[in-house]
Design a protein around this motif. Structure first.
Motif, short mmCIF file in Angstrom:
data_model
loop_
_atom_site.label_atom_id
_atom_site.label_comp_id
_atom_site.label_asym_id
_atom_site.label_seq_id
_atom_site.Cartn_x
_atom_site.Cartn_y
_atom_site.Cartn_z
N LYS A 150 0.81 -1.21 0.00
CA LYS A 150 0.00 0.00 0.00
C LYS A 150 0.85 1.26 0.00
CE LYS A 150 -3.96 -2.07 2.39
NZ LYS A 150 -4.86 -1.98 3.56
N GLY A 151 2.15 1.12 -0.10
CA GLY A 151 3.03 2.28 -0.03
C GLY A 151 3.85 2.25 1.24
N LEU A 152 4.43 3.37 1.60
CA LEU A 152 5.22 3.44 2.83
C LEU A 152 4.33 3.48 4.05
CD1 LEU A 152 7.98 6.05 1.84
CD2 LEU A 152 8.13 3.56 1.83
N LEU A 153 4.68 2.71 5.05
CA LEU A 153 3.94 2.71 6.32
C LEU A 153 4.84 3.29 7.40
CD1 LEU A 153 2.27 -0.83 6.28
CD2 LEU A 153 1.25 1.38 5.69
N PRO A 154 4.33 4.23 8.20
CA PRO A 154 5.13 4.80 9.28
C PRO A 154 5.38 3.78 10.38
CG PRO A 154 2.88 5.60 9.42
CD PRO A 154 2.97 4.81 8.14
N THR A 155 6.57 3.81 10.95
CA THR A 155 6.88 2.93 12.08
C THR A 155 6.26 3.50 13.35
OG1 THR A 155 8.92 4.09 12.59
CG2 THR A 155 9.06 2.29 11.00
N ASP A 156 6.31 2.71 14.41
CA ASP A 156 5.79 3.19 15.70
C ASP A 156 6.54 4.45 16.14
OD1 ASP A 156 4.03 1.11 15.75
OD2 ASP A 156 5.19 -0.13 17.14
N PHE A 157 7.84 4.50 15.87
CA PHE A 157 8.63 5.69 16.22
C PHE A 157 8.08 6.92 15.51
CE2 PHE A 157 11.82 8.72 14.79
CZ PHE A 157 12.40 9.12 15.99
N THR A 158 7.80 6.80 14.22
CA THR A 158 7.29 7.93 13.45
C THR A 158 5.93 8.38 13.97
OG1 THR A 158 8.51 7.35 11.47
CG2 THR A 158 6.52 8.66 11.16
N ILE A 159 5.04 7.44 14.21
CA ILE A 159 3.70 7.78 14.70
C ILE A 159 3.78 8.48 16.05
CG2 ILE A 159 1.52 6.79 15.52
CD1 ILE A 159 1.90 4.59 13.40
N ALA A 160 4.69 8.02 16.90
CA ALA A 160 4.81 8.59 18.24
C ALA A 160 5.44 9.98 18.23
CB ALA A 160 5.64 7.67 19.13
N ASN A 161 6.26 10.29 17.23
CA ASN A 161 7.04 11.52 17.26
C ASN A 161 6.69 12.53 16.17
OD1 ASN A 161 9.31 11.10 19.43
ND2 ASN A 161 9.16 9.17 18.31
N VAL A 162 5.75 12.20 15.28
CA VAL A 162 5.47 13.10 14.16
C VAL A 162 4.97 14.47 14.63
CG1 VAL A 162 3.10 12.28 13.81
CG2 VAL A 162 4.36 13.29 11.90
N GLY A 163 4.20 14.49 15.74
CA GLY A 163 3.72 15.77 16.25
C GLY A 163 4.86 16.71 16.62
N GLU A 164 5.87 16.17 17.32
CA GLU A 164 7.02 16.99 17.71
C GLU A 164 7.84 17.41 16.49
OE1 GLU A 164 9.38 15.25 20.73
OE2 GLU A 164 7.69 14.75 22.03
N ILE A 165 7.92 16.55 15.50
CA ILE A 165 8.68 16.88 14.29
C ILE A 165 7.96 17.99 13.51
CG2 ILE A 165 9.47 15.98 12.06
CD1 ILE A 165 9.96 13.31 13.51
N ILE A 166 6.63 17.93 13.46
CA ILE A 166 5.87 19.00 12.82
C ILE A 166 6.13 20.33 13.53
CG2 ILE A 166 3.54 19.90 12.45
CD1 ILE A 166 2.65 17.01 11.92
N GLN A 167 6.11 20.31 14.87
CA GLN A 167 6.36 21.53 15.63
C GLN A 167 7.77 22.05 15.38
OE1 GLN A 167 5.31 21.27 19.79
NE2 GLN A 167 3.57 19.97 19.37
N LEU A 168 8.76 21.16 15.36
CA LEU A 168 10.13 21.58 15.13
C LEU A 168 10.28 22.21 13.75
CD1 LEU A 168 13.08 21.69 16.02
CD2 LEU A 168 13.36 19.35 15.18
N HIS A 169 9.64 21.62 12.75
CA HIS A 169 9.70 22.16 11.40
C HIS A 169 9.12 23.57 11.36
CE1 HIS A 169 8.06 22.48 7.16
NE2 HIS A 169 9.34 22.28 6.96
N ARG A 170 7.99 23.76 12.04
CA ARG A 170 7.35 25.08 12.04
C ARG A 170 8.17 26.10 12.81
NH1 ARG A 170 1.04 23.10 12.57
NH2 ARG A 170 0.88 22.39 10.42
N GLN A 171 8.83 25.66 13.87
CA GLN A 171 9.70 26.58 14.62
C GLN A 171 10.86 27.05 13.76
OE1 GLN A 171 10.68 24.23 18.04
NE2 GLN A 171 8.74 24.63 19.08
N LEU A 172 11.43 26.15 12.96
CA LEU A 172 12.49 26.55 12.05
C LEU A 172 11.98 27.53 11.00
CD1 LEU A 172 14.42 23.20 11.46
CD2 LEU A 172 15.22 25.20 12.71
N LEU A 173 10.77 27.27 10.48
CA LEU A 173 10.18 28.21 9.52
C LEU A 173 9.96 29.57 10.15
CD1 LEU A 173 7.51 26.01 7.69
CD2 LEU A 173 9.61 26.93 6.74
N GLU A 174 9.51 29.56 11.42
CA GLU A 174 9.26 30.81 12.11
C GLU A 174 10.54 31.61 12.27
OE1 GLU A 174 7.87 32.30 16.56
OE2 GLU A 174 7.30 30.31 15.84
N LEU A 175 11.63 30.94 12.60
CA LEU A 175 12.91 31.64 12.77
C LEU A 175 13.37 32.28 11.47
CD1 LEU A 175 14.85 29.13 15.07
CD2 LEU A 175 13.98 31.39 15.70
N THR A 176 13.15 31.60 10.35
CA THR A 176 13.61 32.14 9.08
C THR A 176 12.68 33.21 8.54
OG1 THR A 176 12.46 30.38 7.87
CG2 THR A 176 14.75 29.99 8.48
#
Length: 320
Positions: free
Chosen positions: A55-81
């Motif tokens: 069915k395509g790529l499936l996220p691992t348990d690590f990804t599912i557990a941490n995607v929220g924090e990664i989204i926030q980190l990405h947006r914080q970097l965008l905010e800084l720039t």
């Protein structure tokens, strides 16, 4: 090894597309470059992050557990720039807004026009609001939520947009219509004889345990006045259950009149339970984006083009 903006962007592209080919295409990467970035992500996080399936790529348990924090980190970097050089014309991101279906025709057209005119590189994704929306806002899955005024979760801010009155929508041959014609009013005792449709995703999912219900929902989710026969998450779709039944539907006046104006089988009558301005839709956002220049600009468009005089009055009462 330090994580970069490109790493986070590629990770989130994989999360959204579940395809390395599509992620590469979206980010204008060659497949060898995409493969190297995939390998880099796995080295950075010490986890496969995504695994292949039919069915395509499936996220691992690590990804599912941490995607929220990664989204926030990405947006914080965008905010800084973007903080010192923000220009709407240069804003290139997807703004995700969770809303009830009836908010679109009354609160959003002018806002959308203002955003798309001034920020042509910006996209807007609307999602249906639900009992999970405040959690999604906290985790960073959505940027804004339009929801009736409720107990505001910790870390959230809100702006009242309008104050709706409520009426009852029924079929034109409903017995309550004749009662209203004869008496000039409908009282709660009249309503008890007729079951109702309740538009409330939170009620359907959690019954009476959801702390985020509006005061309106908290009152109407009980069966003290009318027995609930059907619970649906959509205002616009609920009308079709009224056309050939004696069910009733309480909803904002503007929505009801819009529906009745286009549906020849339905009409509105005053609600004996209505309180003026009982339904106050608000724009909610999280503390995380409160000082983000792009998000501040988006909120300014809502204030300029979606907040009515009634909403501004509610805002003053809330000391917003």
């Amino acid at each position: 090894m330090d994580i970069s903006h490109d790493d986070l962007e590629f990770f989130l592209a994989l999360w959204e597309t579940r395809s390395i080919t599509q992620a590469a295409r979206d980010l204008n990467l060659t497949m060898p470059t995409a493969s190297r970035r995939m390998a880099r992500l796995r080295e950075l996080f010490g986890d496969p992050c995504f695994v292949r399936s039919h069915k395509g790529l499936l996220p691992t348990d690590f990804t599912i557990a941490n995607v929220g924090e990664i989204i926030q980190l990405h947006r914080q970097l965008l905010e800084l720039t973007q903080r010192k050089t923000f220009e709407p014309s240069e804003l290139k991101r997807v703004i995700r807004i969770a809303i009830p279906d009836n908010a679109m025709p009354f609160l959003l057209p002018n806002v959308v026009k203002a955003i798309t005119d001034q920020a042509p590189l910006c996209s807007i994704a609307f999602l249906h609001s639900s009992h999970n929306s405040f959690e999604d806002l906290q985790k960073g899955y959505i940027d804004f939520l339009i929801n009736p005024k409720s107990l505001v979760p910790r870390g959230s801010h809100f702006m009242p947009l309008h104050a709706f009155d409520q009426v009852i929508l029924v079929r034109k041959t409903h017995p309550l219509v004749e009662i209203y014609r004869q008496k000039g009013t409908v009282n709660p005792e009249d309503l008890k004889h007729y079951e109702r449709i309740l538009v409330n995703d939170s009620y359907a999912a959690t019954q009476n345990n959801d702390i985020y219900l509006s005061n309106y929902d908290r009152y109407f989710m009980t069966d003290n006045v009318q027995r609930t026969r059907i619970v649906v998450p959509y205002f616009i779709g609920a009308q079709y259950f009224l056309e050939n039944t004696d069910l009733t539907l309480s909803l904002p006046k503007e929505t009801a009149e819009k529906i009745a104006g286009r549906n020849p089988y339905l009409t509105t009558i005053p609600s004996p339970l209505a309180k003026s301005g009982a339904i106050v839709p608000c724009l909610f956002w999280h503390e995380r984006t409160h000082h983000d220049p792009a998000m501040q600009w988006i909120r300014a468009q809502f204030k300029a083009y979606a907040q009515t005089e009634e909403g501004a009055r509610e805002a003053r009462q809330d000391n917003f």
